[in-house]
Design a protein around this motif. Structure first.
Motif, PDB file in Angstrom:
ATOM      1  N   LEU A  59       1.097  43.498  -9.950  1.00 42.64           N
ATOM      2  CA  LEU A  59       0.553  42.471 -10.850  1.00 42.64           C
ATOM      3  C   LEU A  59      -0.118  43.154 -12.030  1.00 42.64           C
ATOM      4  CD1 LEU A  59       0.103  39.393 -11.214  1.00 42.64           C
ATOM      5  CD2 LEU A  59      -2.144  39.718 -10.195  1.00 42.64           C
ATOM      6  N   PRO A  60       0.402  42.982 -13.247  1.00 42.60           N
ATOM      7  CA  PRO A  60      -0.201  43.627 -14.413  1.00 42.60           C
ATOM      8  C   PRO A  60      -1.552  43.004 -14.768  1.00 42.60           C
ATOM      9  CG  PRO A  60       1.550  42.160 -15.086  1.00 42.60           C
ATOM     10  CD  PRO A  60       1.584  42.202 -13.588  1.00 42.60           C
ATOM     11  N   LYS A  61      -2.309  43.717 -15.591  1.00 46.32           N
ATOM     12  CA  LYS A  61      -3.627  43.224 -15.979  1.00 46.32           C
ATOM     13  C   LYS A  61      -3.520  42.006 -16.882  1.00 46.32           C
ATOM     14  CE  LYS A  61      -5.819  47.768 -15.657  1.00 46.32           C
ATOM     15  NZ  LYS A  61      -6.525  48.847 -16.400  1.00 46.32           N
ATOM     16  N   SER A  62      -2.521  41.996 -17.760  1.00 44.56           N
ATOM     17  CA  SER A  62      -2.338  40.877 -18.685  1.00 44.56           C
ATOM     18  C   SER A  62      -1.458  39.814 -18.043  1.00 44.56           C
ATOM     19  CB  SER A  62      -1.680  41.360 -19.978  1.00 44.56           C
ATOM     20  OG  SER A  62      -1.364  40.251 -20.801  1.00 44.56           O
ATOM     21  N   SER A  63      -1.903  38.558 -18.086  1.00 46.51           N
ATOM     22  CA  SER A  63      -1.131  37.486 -17.465  1.00 46.51           C
ATOM     23  C   SER A  63      -0.175  36.809 -18.442  1.00 46.51           C
ATOM     24  CB  SER A  63      -2.070  36.429 -16.863  1.00 46.51           C
ATOM     25  OG  SER A  63      -2.892  35.862 -17.854  1.00 46.51           O
ATOM     26  N   GLY A  64      -0.281  37.069 -19.745  1.00 45.84           N
ATOM     27  CA  GLY A  64       0.650  36.515 -20.708  1.00 45.84           C
ATOM     28  C   GLY A  64       0.508  35.016 -20.884  1.00 45.84           C
ATOM     29  N   GLU A  65       1.610  34.390 -21.309  1.00 42.22           N
ATOM     30  CA  GLU A  65       1.644  32.962 -21.623  1.00 42.22           C
ATOM     31  C   GLU A  65       2.044  32.139 -20.399  1.00 42.22           C
ATOM     32  OE1 GLU A  65       4.478  29.925 -24.250  1.00 42.22           O
ATOM     33  OE2 GLU A  65       4.627  32.106 -24.496  1.00 42.22           O
ATOM     34  N   ALA A  66       1.266  31.088 -20.084  1.00 41.31           N
ATOM     35  CA  ALA A  66       1.567  30.243 -18.932  1.00 41.31           C
ATOM     36  C   ALA A  66       2.820  29.408 -19.188  1.00 41.31           C
ATOM     37  CB  ALA A  66       0.384  29.327 -18.641  1.00 41.31           C
ATOM     38  N   LEU A  67       3.650  29.249 -18.148  1.00 38.24           N
ATOM     39  CA  LEU A  67       4.915  28.530 -18.268  1.00 38.24           C
ATOM     40  C   LEU A  67       5.108  27.556 -17.118  1.00 38.24           C
ATOM     41  CD1 LEU A  67       7.349  31.513 -19.012  1.00 38.24           C
ATOM     42  CD2 LEU A  67       6.333  29.977 -20.683  1.00 38.24           C
ATOM     43  N   SER A  68       5.793  26.443 -17.409  1.00 37.47           N
ATOM     44  CA  SER A  68       6.282  25.559 -16.360  1.00 37.47           C
ATOM     45  C   SER A  68       7.540  26.181 -15.753  1.00 37.47           C
ATOM     46  CB  SER A  68       6.627  24.188 -16.945  1.00 37.47           C
ATOM     47  OG  SER A  68       7.742  24.313 -17.833  1.00 37.47           O
ATOM     48  N   LEU A  69       8.035  25.596 -14.667  1.00 35.93           N
ATOM     49  CA  LEU A  69       9.272  26.088 -14.069  1.00 35.93           C
ATOM     50  C   LEU A  69      10.426  26.038 -15.063  1.00 35.93           C
ATOM     51  CD1 LEU A  69       9.077  24.475 -10.532  1.00 35.93           C
ATOM     52  CD2 LEU A  69       9.236  26.927 -10.997  1.00 35.93           C
ATOM     53  N   VAL A  70      10.531  24.930 -15.787  1.00 31.70           N
ATOM     54  CA  VAL A  70      11.614  24.782 -16.761  1.00 31.70           C
ATOM     55  C   VAL A  70      11.471  25.808 -17.883  1.00 31.70           C
ATOM     56  CG1 VAL A  70      12.593  23.252 -18.522  1.00 31.70           C
ATOM     57  CG2 VAL A  70      12.091  22.366 -16.236  1.00 31.70           C
ATOM     58  N   ALA A  71      10.247  25.997 -18.363  1.00 35.96           N
ATOM     59  CA  ALA A  71      10.030  26.964 -19.431  1.00 35.96           C
ATOM     60  C   ALA A  71      10.314  28.384 -18.959  1.00 35.96           C
ATOM     61  CB  ALA A  71       8.602  26.854 -19.959  1.00 35.96           C
ATOM     62  N   ALA A  72       9.967  28.694 -17.713  1.00 36.95           N
ATOM     63  CA  ALA A  72      10.239  30.030 -17.169  1.00 36.95           C
ATOM     64  C   ALA A  72      11.740  30.265 -17.049  1.00 36.95           C
ATOM     65  CB  ALA A  72       9.563  30.191 -15.813  1.00 36.95           C
ATOM     66  N   ALA A  73      12.467  29.255 -16.572  1.00 37.98           N
ATOM     67  CA  ALA A  73      13.920  29.389 -16.465  1.00 37.98           C
ATOM     68  C   ALA A  73      14.557  29.493 -17.849  1.00 37.98           C
ATOM     69  CB  ALA A  73      14.503  28.205 -15.696  1.00 37.98           C
ATOM     70  N   THR A  74      14.017  28.775 -18.819  1.00 36.73           N
ATOM     71  CA  THR A  74      14.524  28.847 -20.186  1.00 36.73           C
ATOM     72  C   THR A  74      14.289  30.234 -20.772  1.00 36.73           C
ATOM     73  OG1 THR A  74      14.094  26.478 -20.484  1.00 36.73           O
ATOM     74  CG2 THR A  74      14.432  27.776 -22.472  1.00 36.73           C
ATOM     75  N   TRP A  75      13.131  30.794 -20.495  1.00 33.84           N
ATOM     76  CA  TRP A  75      12.867  32.177 -20.937  1.00 33.84           C
ATOM     77  C   TRP A  75      13.887  33.131 -20.312  1.00 33.84           C
ATOM     78  CZ3 TRP A  75      11.748  36.537 -18.045  1.00 33.84           C
ATOM     79  CH2 TRP A  75      11.430  37.690 -18.797  1.00 33.84           C
TER      80      TRP A  75
END
Length: 208
Positions: free
Chosen positions: A31-47
């Motif tokens: 687990l990295p120190k930076s958590s980045g941008e929060a995403l929904s399931l759909v947004a994560a799959a789109t990424w």
């Protein structure tokens, strides 16, 4: 909660304290120190499909009867449009009813649909199929539809649809059911289109 580290090129599951590498399609316990941008399931799959550089190439299968209700057709079109927006290719039987509706949704979002036809000529495909494939093997093509998808969304029911459901389950594919889909052990019933889409995204991300 899922996050994306754009610079690192991976997803983060903060709850499970792990990261997803799209190149290997695996989760690891770092687990990295930076958590980045929060995403929904759909947004994560789109990424994953559009920005990771390592999209899932295997299509998602959408199945259903030629004789379908207005509600089933509307749901199929919504599923097709959502899959295209995310960046998934859709495979189906390529003919009318639910198959035509899902292809219409895909086409509206400039996505790609593959129609595996039972017929010997591609002219039998509905007008919205991107890639018609005339198998010439009749209803035996149901096995190819069921095998080719990394998951199946089933809308409604018929004998042919039921055969694809059974084959998908036999092949170990997750099957998400909507609007009158057969109540078969292993089919994951969904209350609405959004639930089915989330289910597909979970599978693509190795979460379900």
């Amino acid at each position: 909660m899922l996050f994306v580290d754009e610079a690192g090129g991976y997803l983060i599951d903060a709850g499970q304290r792990r990261t997803f590498d799209p190149a290997t399609r695996t989760w690891s316990s770092s687990l990295p120190k930076s958590s980045g941008e929060a995403l929904s399931l759909v947004a994560a799959a789109t990424w994953l499909q559009r920005r990771s550089g390592h999209p899932l190439r295997q299509p998602v299968a959408v199945i259903g009867p030629r004789e379908a209700s207005d509600a089933q057709l509307a749901a199929a079109e919504q599923v097709g449009a959502a899959m295209a927006r995310i960046g998934f290719t859709v495979v189906c039987g390529g003919r009318q009813g639910v198959m035509e509706a899902v292809c219409r949704g895909v086409a509206a979002e400039n996505g790609i649909s593959i129609g595996l036809l039972p017929d010997a000529e591609a002219a039998a495909a509905n007008a919205y199929v991107t890639v018609p494939i005339a198998t010439g093997i009749g209803e035996a093509r149901n096995a190819i539809v069921a095998r080719s998808g990394f998951g199946l969304v089933v809308i409604g029911d018929s004998y042919g649809t039921l055969s694809e459901v059974a084959l998908g389950l036999q092949f170990g594919r997750p099957v998400f059911g909507l609007l009158g889909a057969a109540i078969v052990n292993g089919v994951r019933g969904c209350e609405n289109v959004d639930a089915a889409i989330d289910g597909v995204c979970k599978v693509a991300l190795g979460l379900g």
